[in-house]
Structures are given as C-alpha cells and as structure tokens.
Design a protein around this motif. Structure first.
Motif, PDB file in Angstrom:
ATOM      1  N   SER A  51     -47.326  17.223   1.053  1.00 33.70           N
ATOM      2  CA  SER A  51     -47.002  16.705  -0.270  1.00 33.70           C
ATOM      3  C   SER A  51     -46.413  17.865  -1.066  1.00 33.70           C
ATOM      4  O   SER A  51     -46.927  18.981  -1.027  1.00 33.70           O
ATOM      5  CB  SER A  51     -48.278  16.192  -0.939  1.00 33.70           C
ATOM      6  OG  SER A  51     -48.012  15.790  -2.256  1.00 33.70           O
ATOM      7  N   THR A  52     -45.328  17.599  -1.773  1.00 32.25           N
ATOM      8  CA  THR A  52     -44.607  18.666  -2.471  1.00 32.25           C
ATOM      9  C   THR A  52     -44.360  18.280  -3.918  1.00 32.25           C
ATOM     10  O   THR A  52     -43.802  17.232  -4.191  1.00 32.25           O
ATOM     11  CB  THR A  52     -43.249  18.918  -1.780  1.00 32.25           C
ATOM     12  OG1 THR A  52     -43.457  19.099  -0.382  1.00 32.25           O
ATOM     13  CG2 THR A  52     -42.563  20.137  -2.364  1.00 32.25           C
ATOM     14  N   LYS A  53     -44.797  19.150  -4.823  1.00 34.28           N
ATOM     15  CA  LYS A  53     -44.501  18.936  -6.240  1.00 34.28           C
ATOM     16  C   LYS A  53     -43.193  19.634  -6.570  1.00 34.28           C
ATOM     17  O   LYS A  53     -43.021  20.821  -6.287  1.00 34.28           O
ATOM     18  CB  LYS A  53     -45.621  19.492  -7.122  1.00 34.28           C
ATOM     19  CG  LYS A  53     -45.369  19.255  -8.616  1.00 34.28           C
ATOM     20  CD  LYS A  53     -46.528  19.745  -9.468  1.00 34.28           C
ATOM     21  CE  LYS A  53     -46.326  21.174  -9.870  1.00 34.28           C
ATOM     22  NZ  LYS A  53     -47.325  21.653 -10.841  1.00 34.28           N
ATOM     23  N   LEU A  54     -42.243  18.893  -7.155  1.00 38.31           N
ATOM     24  CA  LEU A  54     -40.943  19.454  -7.541  1.00 38.31           C
ATOM     25  C   LEU A  54     -40.905  19.676  -9.043  1.00 38.31           C
ATOM     26  O   LEU A  54     -41.260  18.792  -9.814  1.00 38.31           O
ATOM     27  CB  LEU A  54     -39.818  18.483  -7.192  1.00 38.31           C
ATOM     28  CG  LEU A  54     -39.679  18.006  -5.761  1.00 38.31           C
ATOM     29  CD1 LEU A  54     -38.490  17.058  -5.643  1.00 38.31           C
ATOM     30  CD2 LEU A  54     -39.517  19.165  -4.820  1.00 38.31           C
ATOM     31  N   THR A  55     -40.434  20.856  -9.444  1.00 38.24           N
ATOM     32  CA  THR A  55     -40.242  21.163 -10.851  1.00 38.24           C
ATOM     33  C   THR A  55     -38.852  21.762 -11.014  1.00 38.24           C
ATOM     34  O   THR A  55     -38.520  22.748 -10.348  1.00 38.24           O
ATOM     35  CB  THR A  55     -41.293  22.182 -11.351  1.00 38.24           C
ATOM     36  OG1 THR A  55     -42.598  21.697 -11.055  1.00 38.24           O
ATOM     37  CG2 THR A  55     -41.160  22.423 -12.838  1.00 38.24           C
ATOM     38  N   LEU A  56     -38.033  21.158 -11.866  1.00 34.37           N
ATOM     39  CA  LEU A  56     -36.714  21.724 -12.129  1.00 34.37           C
ATOM     40  C   LEU A  56     -36.860  23.010 -12.928  1.00 34.37           C
ATOM     41  O   LEU A  56     -37.685  23.091 -13.848  1.00 34.37           O
ATOM     42  CB  LEU A  56     -35.845  20.723 -12.882  1.00 34.37           C
ATOM     43  CG  LEU A  56     -35.485  19.456 -12.107  1.00 34.37           C
ATOM     44  CD1 LEU A  56     -34.713  18.490 -13.005  1.00 34.37           C
ATOM     45  CD2 LEU A  56     -34.680  19.781 -10.863  1.00 34.37           C
ATOM     46  N   CYS A  57     -36.080  24.017 -12.562  1.00 26.75           N
ATOM     47  CA  CYS A  57     -36.139  25.309 -13.255  1.00 26.75           C
ATOM     48  C   CYS A  57     -34.777  25.974 -13.139  1.00 26.75           C
ATOM     49  O   CYS A  57     -33.822  25.370 -12.658  1.00 26.75           O
ATOM     50  CB  CYS A  57     -37.250  26.185 -12.661  1.00 26.75           C
ATOM     51  SG  CYS A  57     -37.055  26.553 -10.906  1.00 26.75           S
ATOM     52  N   GLU A  58     -34.677  27.216 -13.562  1.00 23.27           N
ATOM     53  CA  GLU A  58     -33.427  27.966 -13.463  1.00 23.27           C
ATOM     54  C   GLU A  58     -33.741  29.412 -13.112  1.00 23.27           C
ATOM     55  O   GLU A  58     -34.664  30.007 -13.666  1.00 23.27           O
ATOM     56  CB  GLU A  58     -32.664  27.903 -14.789  1.00 23.27           C
ATOM     57  CG  GLU A  58     -31.298  28.503 -14.696  1.00 23.27           C
ATOM     58  CD  GLU A  58     -30.453  28.240 -15.938  1.00 23.27           C
ATOM     59  OE1 GLU A  58     -29.275  28.619 -15.925  1.00 23.27           O
ATOM     60  OE2 GLU A  58     -30.960  27.657 -16.903  1.00 23.27           O
ATOM     61  N   ILE A  59     -32.967  29.954 -12.189  1.00 24.67           N
ATOM     62  CA  ILE A  59     -33.080  31.367 -11.839  1.00 24.67           C
ATOM     63  C   ILE A  59     -32.052  32.122 -12.682  1.00 24.67           C
ATOM     64  O   ILE A  59     -30.867  31.769 -12.680  1.00 24.67           O
ATOM     65  CB  ILE A  59     -32.808  31.596 -10.344  1.00 24.67           C
ATOM     66  CG1 ILE A  59     -33.861  30.889  -9.495  1.00 24.67           C
ATOM     67  CG2 ILE A  59     -32.751  33.088 -10.030  1.00 24.67           C
ATOM     68  CD1 ILE A  59     -33.542  30.860  -8.016  1.00 24.67           C
ATOM     69  N   VAL A  60     -32.492  33.139 -13.391  1.00 28.41           N
ATOM     70  CA  VAL A  60     -31.615  33.969 -14.214  1.00 28.41           C
ATOM     71  C   VAL A  60     -31.840  35.414 -13.791  1.00 28.41           C
ATOM     72  O   VAL A  60     -32.961  35.915 -13.856  1.00 28.41           O
ATOM     73  CB  VAL A  60     -31.924  33.784 -15.724  1.00 28.41           C
ATOM     74  CG1 VAL A  60     -31.044  34.698 -16.555  1.00 28.41           C
ATOM     75  CG2 VAL A  60     -31.755  32.331 -16.135  1.00 28.41           C
ATOM     76  N   PHE A  61     -30.756  36.066 -13.316  1.00 30.50           N
ATOM     77  CA  PHE A  61     -30.894  37.444 -12.840  1.00 30.50           C
ATOM     78  C   PHE A  61     -29.565  38.174 -12.913  1.00 30.50           C
ATOM     79  O   PHE A  61     -28.666  37.922 -12.115  1.00 30.50           O
ATOM     80  CB  PHE A  61     -31.424  37.444 -11.397  1.00 30.50           C
ATOM     81  CG  PHE A  61     -31.603  38.824 -10.817  1.00 30.50           C
ATOM     82  CD1 PHE A  61     -32.533  39.703 -11.346  1.00 30.50           C
ATOM     83  CD2 PHE A  61     -30.829  39.241  -9.758  1.00 30.50           C
ATOM     84  CE1 PHE A  61     -32.697  40.972 -10.812  1.00 30.50           C
ATOM     85  CE2 PHE A  61     -30.986  40.511  -9.214  1.00 30.50           C
ATOM     86  CZ  PHE A  61     -31.922  41.377  -9.745  1.00 30.50           C
ATOM     87  N   LEU A  62     -29.419  39.087 -13.876  1.00 29.45           N
ATOM     88  CA  LEU A  62     -28.273  40.001 -13.971  1.00 29.45           C
ATOM     89  C   LEU A  62     -26.923  39.332 -13.739  1.00 29.45           C
ATOM     90  O   LEU A  62     -26.132  39.757 -12.909  1.00 29.45           O
ATOM     91  CB  LEU A  62     -28.449  41.167 -12.990  1.00 29.45           C
ATOM     92  CG  LEU A  62     -29.672  42.067 -13.207  1.00 29.45           C
ATOM     93  CD1 LEU A  62     -29.787  43.094 -12.100  1.00 29.45           C
ATOM     94  CD2 LEU A  62     -29.604  42.743 -14.554  1.00 29.45           C
ATOM     95  N   GLY A  63     -26.660  38.266 -14.456  1.00 28.34           N
ATOM     96  CA  GLY A  63     -25.387  37.561 -14.351  1.00 28.34           C
ATOM     97  C   GLY A  63     -25.475  36.264 -13.567  1.00 28.34           C
ATOM     98  O   GLY A  63     -24.614  35.403 -13.675  1.00 28.34           O
TER      99      GLY A  63
END
Length: 129
Positions: A51-63
C-alpha cells in the motif's frame, strides 16, 4: 475495539514527474497506472502487497524545480511482513517506477539508512553548482 500494535517500520521515496531531465510532465493519472502495475509485479514476485501513500510535492535545488510525488510506506499492522522482505519489495518497486517513468535517480529513506538509486552519474542540467 481491538488494537493491533507492532514495531514501527516506515520508508519514503520521492519520484520526479519530469521524464529524463526534460520538461515532459508525467500526469498523476499515468503515474498511478504505472504504480499499480508495479504493485502487481511486486505482489507476484515477492508475495508482498505494498500500500502506497502518494503526496504531491516539489523538489527545489539550485535551479532545479521539479513537481514530484512522495511515496510513503509503512508496516501495516493488520498484514505484517518480515522487515527484510518488506524493504526488498519497496526497493524493487521504486526501481520499477524509475524504469517505467524514465527517472535517473531517486532516494529511499528508511529509518536506519538512506539509499540513492541511480542509473547514471548524469545530473539535471538545470542544477547550477
């Protein structure tokens, strides 16, 4: 009311939603279809239902700014699995997702260690060191 208490086991992985460092966005609908197929394969290969919980997010790293999905896994108390097998199944599921979503690198965080899976040492060209 009955309570089921077991030792805690968690894992988290984050998968980017751009294919191969491009601007081609993977839709959440397509992501879920690929996840479902990978879950079916893990069930057949390991006899483990993830079972997998999905959460939308964003990766932000040096550009780099990449929409992403965070995947959370637990040891489900009603249907416990041996931890070594559970960990192997999670790692294999993430590898399947990487292959089928054209991802170069991702990280899986377990309580005791962090594993970086990568297909090559290539870095996103948007990242400015």
């Amino acid at each position: 009311m009955k309570s089921i208490i077991i030792k805690t086991f968690t894992a988290t992985a984050t998968i980017g939603l751009y294919k191969a460092y491009s601007n081609e966005l993977i839709s959440i609908i397509d992501f879920k279809k690929i996840l479902y197929k990978a879950q079916e394969q893990i069930k057949k290969e390991f006899d483990v239902a993830l079972s997998t919980k999905l959460t939308l997010c964003e990766i932000v790293f040096l550009g780099q700014e990449e929409p992403s999905v965070s995947l959370d896994f637990i040891q489900y108390p009603k249907f416990p699995t041996e931890e070594v097998l559970l960990k192997k199944a999670i790692i294999q599921l993430v590898k399947l997702l990487m292959e089928n979503l054209d991802q170069n690198r991702t990280v899986i965080v377990f309580q005791e260690e962090t594993i970086c899976l990568e297909k090559s040492e290539r870095i996103d060209p948007k990242i400015q060191f």
